[in-house]
Design a protein around this motif. Sequence first.
Motif, PDB file in Angstrom:
ATOM      1  N   VAL A  15      -4.851   7.046   5.555  1.00  0.00           N
ATOM      2  CA  VAL A  15      -6.398   6.728   6.072  1.00  0.00           C
ATOM      3  C   VAL A  15      -6.718   5.659   6.843  1.00  0.00           C
ATOM      4  O   VAL A  15      -7.704   6.038   7.266  1.00  0.00           O
ATOM      5  CB  VAL A  15      -7.147   6.348   4.026  1.00  0.00           C
ATOM      6  CG1 VAL A  15      -8.403   6.197   4.047  1.00  0.00           C
ATOM      7  CG2 VAL A  15      -7.168   7.856   2.687  1.00  0.00           C
ATOM      8  N   ILE A  16      -6.468   4.687   6.137  1.00  0.00           N
ATOM      9  CA  ILE A  16      -6.165   3.339   7.487  1.00  0.00           C
ATOM     10  C   ILE A  16      -5.728   3.784   8.455  1.00  0.00           C
ATOM     11  O   ILE A  16      -7.136   3.263   9.115  1.00  0.00           O
ATOM     12  CB  ILE A  16      -5.647   1.685   6.697  1.00  0.00           C
ATOM     13  CG1 ILE A  16      -6.089   2.222   5.581  1.00  0.00           C
ATOM     14  CG2 ILE A  16      -5.400   0.716   8.297  1.00  0.00           C
ATOM     15  CD1 ILE A  16      -5.470   0.769   4.084  1.00  0.00           C
ATOM     16  N   ILE A  43       0.724  -1.609  -0.102  1.00  0.00           N
ATOM     17  CA  ILE A  43      -0.159   0.285   0.061  1.00  0.00           C
ATOM     18  C   ILE A  43       1.177   1.424  -0.015  1.00  0.00           C
ATOM     19  O   ILE A  43       1.681   1.150   0.176  1.00  0.00           O
ATOM     20  CB  ILE A  43      -1.252  -0.295   1.330  1.00  0.00           C
ATOM     21  CG1 ILE A  43      -0.052  -0.099   2.769  1.00  0.00           C
ATOM     22  CG2 ILE A  43      -1.548  -1.209   1.085  1.00  0.00           C
ATOM     23  CD1 ILE A  43      -1.058  -0.149   3.515  1.00  0.00           C
ATOM     24  N   ASP A  44       0.402   2.601   0.196  1.00  0.00           N
ATOM     25  CA  ASP A  44       1.342   3.982  -0.779  1.00  0.00           C
ATOM     26  C   ASP A  44       0.689   4.470   0.514  1.00  0.00           C
ATOM     27  O   ASP A  44      -0.329   3.814   0.776  1.00  0.00           O
ATOM     28  CB  ASP A  44       0.739   4.239  -1.919  1.00  0.00           C
ATOM     29  CG  ASP A  44       0.006   4.883  -1.988  1.00  0.00           C
ATOM     30  OD1 ASP A  44      -0.868   4.785  -0.658  1.00  0.00           O
ATOM     31  OD2 ASP A  44      -0.621   4.868  -3.427  1.00  0.00           O
ATOM     32  N   GLU A 101      -2.512   6.077   1.458  1.00  0.00           N
ATOM     33  CA  GLU A 101      -4.258   5.089   1.608  1.00  0.00           C
ATOM     34  C   GLU A 101      -3.875   4.001   3.233  1.00  0.00           C
ATOM     35  O   GLU A 101      -4.052   3.848   3.891  1.00  0.00           O
ATOM     36  CB  GLU A 101      -3.395   3.031   0.638  1.00  0.00           C
ATOM     37  CG  GLU A 101      -3.926   3.475  -0.684  1.00  0.00           C
ATOM     38  CD  GLU A 101      -4.191   2.215  -1.072  1.00  0.00           C
ATOM     39  OE1 GLU A 101      -4.604   1.322  -1.383  1.00  0.00           O
ATOM     40  OE2 GLU A 101      -2.657   1.682  -1.763  1.00  0.00           O
ATOM     41  N   TRP A 102      -2.437   4.613   3.531  1.00  0.00           N
ATOM     42  CA  TRP A 102      -1.803   3.924   4.957  1.00  0.00           C
ATOM     43  C   TRP A 102      -2.618   4.949   5.799  1.00  0.00           C
ATOM     44  O   TRP A 102      -2.776   5.043   7.073  1.00  0.00           O
ATOM     45  CB  TRP A 102      -0.270   3.793   5.248  1.00  0.00           C
ATOM     46  CG  TRP A 102       0.383   3.543   6.844  1.00  0.00           C
ATOM     47  CD1 TRP A 102       1.203   4.989   6.855  1.00  0.00           C
ATOM     48  CD2 TRP A 102       0.304   2.999   7.544  1.00  0.00           C
ATOM     49  NE1 TRP A 102       1.043   5.116   8.994  1.00  0.00           N
ATOM     50  CE2 TRP A 102       1.052   3.404   8.735  1.00  0.00           C
ATOM     51  CE3 TRP A 102      -0.412   2.012   7.620  1.00  0.00           C
ATOM     52  CZ2 TRP A 102       0.655   2.993   9.729  1.00  0.00           C
ATOM     53  CZ3 TRP A 102      -0.695   0.566   8.853  1.00  0.00           C
ATOM     54  CH2 TRP A 102      -0.153   1.472   9.888  1.00  0.00           C
ATOM     55  N   SER A 138      -8.093  -5.733   4.291  1.00  0.00           N
ATOM     56  CA  SER A 138      -8.844  -5.213   3.420  1.00  0.00           C
ATOM     57  C   SER A 138      -7.715  -4.922   2.434  1.00  0.00           C
ATOM     58  O   SER A 138      -8.271  -4.419   1.292  1.00  0.00           O
ATOM     59  CB  SER A 138      -9.105  -3.704   4.025  1.00  0.00           C
ATOM     60  OG  SER A 138      -7.412  -3.485   4.490  1.00  0.00           O
ATOM     61  N   ASN A 139      -6.804  -5.202   2.102  1.00  0.00           N
ATOM     62  CA  ASN A 139      -6.327  -5.009   0.820  1.00  0.00           C
ATOM     63  C   ASN A 139      -6.331  -6.378  -0.128  1.00  0.00           C
ATOM     64  O   ASN A 139      -5.486  -6.153  -1.387  1.00  0.00           O
ATOM     65  CB  ASN A 139      -4.292  -4.313   1.441  1.00  0.00           C
ATOM     66  CG  ASN A 139      -3.461  -3.814  -0.063  1.00  0.00           C
ATOM     67  OD1 ASN A 139      -4.526  -2.702  -0.556  1.00  0.00           O
ATOM     68  ND2 ASN A 139      -1.676  -4.929  -0.138  1.00  0.00           N
TER      69      ASN A 139
END
Length: 190
Positions: free
Chosen positions: A164-165, A157-158, A161-162, A177-178
Amino acid sequence: EEKQASDNDDSDDSEDETEDQARRRIMKQKEEERRRREMEDQEKQALLLSLERFTIPEILFRPLDIGMKQLGIAEAIVQSIEACEPMYRAAMYNNIVLTGGNVKLPNFKQRLEMELRTIAPINYNIRIYVPEDPISYAFEGARDILISDEFIGKGCIDRAEWEVIKQSGNIGDIWHSNNKKELPDGFVLI
């Protein structure tokens, strides 16, 4: 004149050298070579092994022999496989891959197979694979996974994304989720 003759003894091979001088020069070179070899022999460190050739590898199978309260390699494999869900155990016992330099020890695979057979559940087939180059096999496998497009797409994940999670508070769900993307037939997300 004698001093000059002895000086000539030390000189390199030349056309002017007499037979006696050549003989002395060769004898001197032989003596120097003998001394050099003698010095090398004195500087060598040799470790003679007899029983140790067998007892040192034995520690991998019986660490308790030297007072280590650890599982032997066969027990550790069984414990690891039994920690998996029952539906995966048959596949795990059937796909044991040995890597690292120790697996090059003579009869290592056969010994491990024999030990596993005595402690693993009888209803599982045990298959052990030793790659052609067990020393670099794990590295090559990891490298191949890392450079594959599938890993980049599903396993990474970039930073956006990290973030946001992380802000959603679902950090424990990152892997699942990924990896909600559809898996190819025959593949199961563990």
